[in-house]
Design a protein around this motif. Structure first.
Motif, PDB file in Angstrom:
ATOM      1  N   VAL A  87       0.858  -1.179   0.000  1.00  0.00           N
ATOM      2  CA  VAL A  87       0.000   0.000   0.000  1.00  0.00           C
ATOM      3  C   VAL A  87       0.900   1.237   0.000  1.00  0.00           C
ATOM      4  N   ARG A  88       0.653   2.150  -0.924  1.00  0.00           N
ATOM      5  CA  ARG A  88       1.474   3.362  -0.987  1.00  0.00           C
ATOM      6  C   ARG A  88       1.281   4.188   0.277  1.00  0.00           C
ATOM      7  N   ALA A  89       2.381   4.702   0.798  1.00  0.00           N
ATOM      8  CA  ALA A  89       2.341   5.536   1.996  1.00  0.00           C
ATOM      9  C   ALA A  89       3.332   6.678   1.826  1.00  0.00           C
ATOM     10  N   LEU A  90       3.053   7.780   2.488  1.00  0.00           N
ATOM     11  CA  LEU A  90       3.962   8.916   2.500  1.00  0.00           C
ATOM     12  C   LEU A  90       3.852   9.602   3.842  1.00  0.00           C
ATOM     13  N   VAL A  91       4.823  10.445   4.127  1.00  0.00           N
ATOM     14  CA  VAL A  91       4.856  11.182   5.379  1.00  0.00           C
ATOM     15  C   VAL A  91       4.840  12.665   5.053  1.00  0.00           C
ATOM     16  N   ALA A  92       3.806  13.352   5.516  1.00  0.00           N
ATOM     17  CA  ALA A  92       3.750  14.805   5.389  1.00  0.00           C
ATOM     18  C   ALA A  92       4.259  15.386   6.704  1.00  0.00           C
ATOM     19  N   GLU A  93       5.201  16.307   6.605  1.00  0.00           N
ATOM     20  CA  GLU A  93       5.806  16.880   7.806  1.00  0.00           C
ATOM     21  C   GLU A  93       5.538  18.380   7.857  1.00  0.00           C
ATOM     22  N   GLN A  94       5.008  18.820   8.975  1.00  0.00           N
ATOM     23  CA  GLN A  94       4.705  20.230   9.189  1.00  0.00           C
ATOM     24  C   GLN A  94       5.992  20.993   9.504  1.00  0.00           C
ATOM     25  N   ARG A  95       6.417  21.795   8.553  1.00  0.00           N
ATOM     26  CA  ARG A  95       7.592  22.653   8.691  1.00  0.00           C
ATOM     27  C   ARG A  95       8.771  21.921   9.354  1.00  0.00           C
ATOM     28  N   PRO A 118       8.544   8.361   1.358  1.00  0.00           N
ATOM     29  CA  PRO A 118       8.678   9.701   0.800  1.00  0.00           C
ATOM     30  C   PRO A 118       8.188  10.754   1.790  1.00  0.00           C
ATOM     31  N   ARG A 119       8.888  11.869   1.858  1.00  0.00           N
ATOM     32  CA  ARG A 119       8.547  12.968   2.766  1.00  0.00           C
ATOM     33  C   ARG A 119       7.976  14.135   1.967  1.00  0.00           C
ATOM     34  N   LEU A 120       6.903  14.722   2.473  1.00  0.00           N
ATOM     35  CA  LEU A 120       6.311  15.912   1.880  1.00  0.00           C
ATOM     36  C   LEU A 120       6.324  17.024   2.915  1.00  0.00           C
TER      37      LEU A 120
END
Length: 164
Positions: A11-19, A36-38
């Motif tokens: 399952v595709r996963a990503l990590v969104a990081e706040q600032r 992957p980081r966003l």
């Protein structure tokens, strides 16, 4: 547990990081290494994840996070995308609220955020239940690889579900 299960099941996963340049990146203890980081400044992940969310093959988005009342709740209303589906708050993977403000996690903020997400149509689930739903059957070829994750006790966040 959610990221490890996603890896095993493809399952595709990503990590969104706040600032992350100000608040720091995702800690290794969460097991999200190699994803992957966003980086983002908006509380919602939708803008940063637009290339992924525009894929019409995506039917559901599983939403996990740290700040239940900010980024997790802020992302949920944006969950509609061309593939349809509803963002889901995964209870065992929404760890707290106000963690970065030095005040510690807030049971009230977390419970209210999860309740609001549920009222908006998100399915609030545990990580274990989610993995079992993805497997659908103990005869699934990846079941034996997922089983150790199901046996791990969930982290004790010290927070309650709060009437959900």
């Amino acid at each position: 547990m959610p990221w490890q299960g996603c890896r095993i099941l493809g399952v595709r996963a990503l990590v969104a990081e706040q600032r992350p340049e100000v608040l720091g990146g995702t800690v290794p203890e969460l097991g999200a290494g190699g994803l992957p980081r966003l980086p983002k400044t908006a509380f919602s992940v939708a803008g940063a994840a637009e290339p992924l969310l525009g894929d019409p093959r995506i039917r559901h988005v599983l939403l996990c996070g740290i700040e239940a009342h900010a980024c997790v709740l802020g992302s949920q209303p944006d969950g509609a995308h061309p593939g349809g589906g509803v963002w889901g708050g995964v209870w065992g993977a929404v760890w707290g609220s106000r963690c970065n403000l030095g005040r510690g996690p807030s049971q009230t903020e977390r419970a209210l955020a999860l309740a609001r997400m549920r009222q908006a149509g998100a399915f609030v689930s545990s990580c274990e239940s989610l993995l079992l739903l993805l497997l659908r059957d103990s005869a699934h070829p990846k079941f034996r690889q997922i089983l150790p994750l199901l046996k791990e006790p969930p982290p004790d966040t010290g927070l309650i579900l709060g009437g959900l």
